[in-house]
Design an enzyme around this catalytic site. Structure first.
Site, PDB file in Angstrom:
ATOM      1  N   THR A  12      42.238  24.619  43.145  1.00 43.61           N
ATOM      2  CA  THR A  12      42.224  25.264  44.449  1.00 43.61           C
ATOM      3  C   THR A  12      41.026  26.217  44.475  1.00 43.61           C
ATOM      4  OG1 THR A  12      43.541  26.364  46.125  1.00 43.61           O
ATOM      5  CG2 THR A  12      43.907  27.106  43.887  1.00 43.61           C
ATOM      6  N   CYS A  18      44.073  35.386  48.986  1.00 42.16           N
ATOM      7  CA  CYS A  18      45.129  34.394  48.767  1.00 42.16           C
ATOM      8  C   CYS A  18      45.554  34.402  47.298  1.00 42.16           C
ATOM      9  CB  CYS A  18      44.624  32.992  49.098  1.00 42.16           C
ATOM     10  SG  CYS A  18      44.076  32.803  50.785  1.00 42.16           S
ATOM     11  N   HIS A  35      48.687  27.302  46.985  1.00 37.68           N
ATOM     12  CA  HIS A  35      47.708  28.279  47.480  1.00 37.68           C
ATOM     13  C   HIS A  35      48.324  28.935  48.707  1.00 37.68           C
ATOM     14  CE1 HIS A  35      43.220  28.917  48.756  1.00 37.68           C
ATOM     15  NE2 HIS A  35      43.989  29.787  49.357  1.00 37.68           N
TER      16      HIS A  35
END
Lengths: 149, 207
Positions: A12, A18, A35
């Site tokens: 990711t 995040c 994610h």
């Protein structure tokens, strides 16, 4: 959320505020990488459940369990939650990363998962990858050495 | 509120925002021109409502690309963010014209260079916002600029996370700067929150 088994790498990219959450079952060589962007889904009609920590984690754990993951074997590692911009005189701005990290930790603890390693906070982005053959989690950043969790 | 999500904007709303973008970018180009002592032209501005993936694509396509960014928060009659993004090529053009130096990469830049880029971003943003406030007659106060050099994807998630509970989309006003016949993408994102967007459109008579 990406999930795979046996061999291969799941990645990711560019986690800022995040959080990337890697689950790994070493016996099955089963891994997943989630994610999330925000802590809690407030609008129950929002179909994008993987965007939020609460619904995203629930869905990921549900899927992994369906694939045979055993909770006591699960190795969980998290990364991200940075504060990309610091605005002086406005301490609240950009705190979403910290809130994301706290929420993820709380949910995992509540659900009985132990976080084996984490790389959270600071002010830079991270690209996170999970090698499902070995369970190795690699964090790549700009201007900082590569890290293995 | 008439509009609850950026994606609900109709063609007329977009036209109004394009006009604002045009005036703002025009002033920003003038400031840039004064700094560089060079003629700076702009292309016709565009306004797009984009999701995260589309915005990455519109800007450059590589989520891990290292870019520089200046962010300023707007408060007052209008709440939101202004985000100015630039790549290495743009930064080097500025350095070359102002100080006669250029860098092989962002990692080579020292604190002085970062500070110069923050200020240039700040000047561009401020001239944009000043032009815009005059037009809509709103009182907006701007925060101290904050800068970052990091992955494009992570920088773009800042406004998306900030308004994540309101919308999945960003409003992206862009025009290219043309300096010495060379075109540079100007990634200036003006991001009013949804309530402020409604107020702007009302003020300009399309609410």
């Amino acid at each position: 959320m990406k999930l795979t088994r046996g061999q291969g790498e799941i990645i990711t990219y560019a986690l800022g505020s995040c959080i990337g959450i890697a689950f790994y079952d070493p016996v099955l060589k089963l891994g997943a990488l989630l994610h999330i962007m925000l802590p809690v889904r407030q609008n129950k009609d929002d179909a994008n459940i993987l965007k939020y920590a609460d619904t995203g984690l629930a869905e990921t754990i549900r899927k992994l369990t369906a694939f045979g993951m055993v909770k006591s074997r699960a190795i969980v590692k998290i990364a991200g939650g940075a504060k990309m911009f610091e605005i002086s005189g406005n301490a609240n701005f950009g705190n979403i990363g910290e809130r994301n990290a706290q929420t993820v930790r709380q949910i995992l603890q509540r659900d009985g998962f132990h976080i084996r390693a984490e790389d959270c906070g600071a002010n830079y982005a991270r690209t996170m990858s999970l090698d499902v053959a070995t369970g190795d989690v690699v964090i790549k950043t700009f201007g900082h050495p590569e890290k293995h969790l | 509120m008439r509009i609850k999500d950026y994606s609900e904007m109709n063609l007329q709303d977009l036209d109004v925002m394009r006009e604002i973008g045009s005036i703002g970018t025009g002033h920003a180009a003038t400031s840039l021109s004064q700094m560089l002592q060079k003629e700076v032209r702009i292309t016709i501005p565009q306004v797009k409502i984009l999701g995260y993936d589309e915005a990455i694509e519109a800007i450059g396509g590589n989520i891990e690309e290292i870019v520089g960014a200046t962010l300023v928060k707007m408060d007052g009659d209008l709440n939101g963010l202004m985000l100015f993004l630039f790549n290495l090529e743009f930064a080097n053009t500025i350095f070359d014209k102002m100080m006669g130096i250029s860098y092989a990469g962002f990692e080579q830049m020292d604190a002085m260079a970062h500070s110069a880029l923050t200020e240039i971003g700040n000047i561009i943003i401020c001239s944009y916002v000043n032009a815009f406030t005059e037009l809509v007659d709103m009182n907006i106060s701007l925060s101290v600029p904050s800068a970052a050099v990091n992955m494009l994807g992570a920088i773009l998630t800042v406004p998306i996370a900030e308004y994540g509970y309101e919308t999945d989309k960003l409003m992206y006003c862009s025009a290219d700067f043309v300096i010495d016949g060379k075109t540079y993408n100007d990634w200036l994102l003006m991001l009013p929150d949804i309530a402020s967007l409604n107020r702007i459109l009302e003020k300009l008579g399309v609410g």
